[in-house]
Design a protein around this motif. Structure first.
Motif, mmCIF file in Angstrom:
data_model
loop_
_atom_site.group_PDB
_atom_site.id
_atom_site.type_symbol
_atom_site.label_atom_id
_atom_site.label_comp_id
_atom_site.label_asym_id
_atom_site.label_seq_id
_atom_site.Cartn_x
_atom_site.Cartn_y
_atom_site.Cartn_z
ATOM 1 N N UNK A 19 0.803 -1.214 0.000
ATOM 2 C CA UNK A 19 0.000 0.000 0.000
ATOM 3 C C UNK A 19 0.843 1.276 0.000
ATOM 4 N N UNK A 20 2.038 1.187 0.583
ATOM 5 C CA UNK A 20 2.914 2.362 0.643
ATOM 6 C C UNK A 20 4.359 1.891 0.593
ATOM 7 N N UNK A 21 4.954 1.986 -0.568
ATOM 8 C CA UNK A 21 6.315 1.462 -0.765
ATOM 9 C C UNK A 21 7.373 2.295 -0.049
ATOM 10 N N UNK A 22 7.000 3.453 0.476
ATOM 11 C CA UNK A 22 7.992 4.289 1.158
ATOM 12 C C UNK A 22 8.163 3.937 2.639
ATOM 13 N N UNK A 23 7.272 3.125 3.198
ATOM 14 C CA UNK A 23 7.367 2.754 4.623
ATOM 15 C C UNK A 23 8.618 1.936 4.898
ATOM 16 N N UNK A 24 9.160 2.110 6.088
ATOM 17 C CA UNK A 24 10.332 1.338 6.505
ATOM 18 C C UNK A 24 9.961 0.468 7.711
ATOM 19 N N UNK A 25 10.793 -0.541 7.961
ATOM 20 C CA UNK A 25 10.600 -1.381 9.151
ATOM 21 C C UNK A 25 10.638 -0.530 10.415
ATOM 22 N N UNK A 26 11.547 0.434 10.451
ATOM 23 C CA UNK A 26 11.684 1.287 11.631
ATOM 24 C C UNK A 26 10.399 2.068 11.899
#
Length: 133
Positions: A19-26
């Motif tokens: 849904x949002x490829x910019x999200x990070x694990x952190x």
């Protein structure tokens, strides 16, 4: 230094990337921690478990087959003859395992079913799981 995130965060990350490829694990870790869904070590909080935000896939010793299916509903669609209790835990025959892994590789399961399968196979397979996304 590479940070290794708990399985719950990794699963949320794989799901969120759709849904949002910019999200990070952190970012996901921080959100879950600030929302009170995980403890600092990444384990789910009691509130997250009791409210149903996180499912506990702990298999009890000598679980009956109905209890096993309640824990892993994905297996309700398969013939019970493929399952056998071995050393107090339910296992599947190789034919079904190969069938499921093939279907998984071809993305035949829903997100919820994939989570069930990941939990089931986590300690049962030594190879990597199919990942999509």
């Amino acid at each position: 230094m590479q940070i290794i995130y708990p399985a719950l965060i990794e699963e949320a990350y794989r799901h969120s990337k759709k849904f949002d490829s910019s999200l990070t694990n952190e970012e996901i870790y921080r959100h879950f921690y600030q929302a009170g869904l995980i403890q600092e070590n990444g384990e789910p909080t009691e509130a997250a478990l009791s409210e149903g935000y996180v499912k506990d896939y702990t298999e009890d010793w000598d679980l009956d087959f109905e209890g096993f299916l309640a824990l892993y509903p994905v297996f309700k669609k398969f013939d019970a003859r493929h399952f056998k209790k071995i050393d107090h835990f339910w296992e599947m025959d190789l034919t079904l395992q190969e069938n499921i892994l093939d279907q998984w590789e071809h993305e035949a399961f829903s997100d919820e079913e994939t989570i069930d399968l990941t939990a089931f196979f986590e300690d049962r397979l030594s190879t990597e799981f199919p990942t999509h996304g």
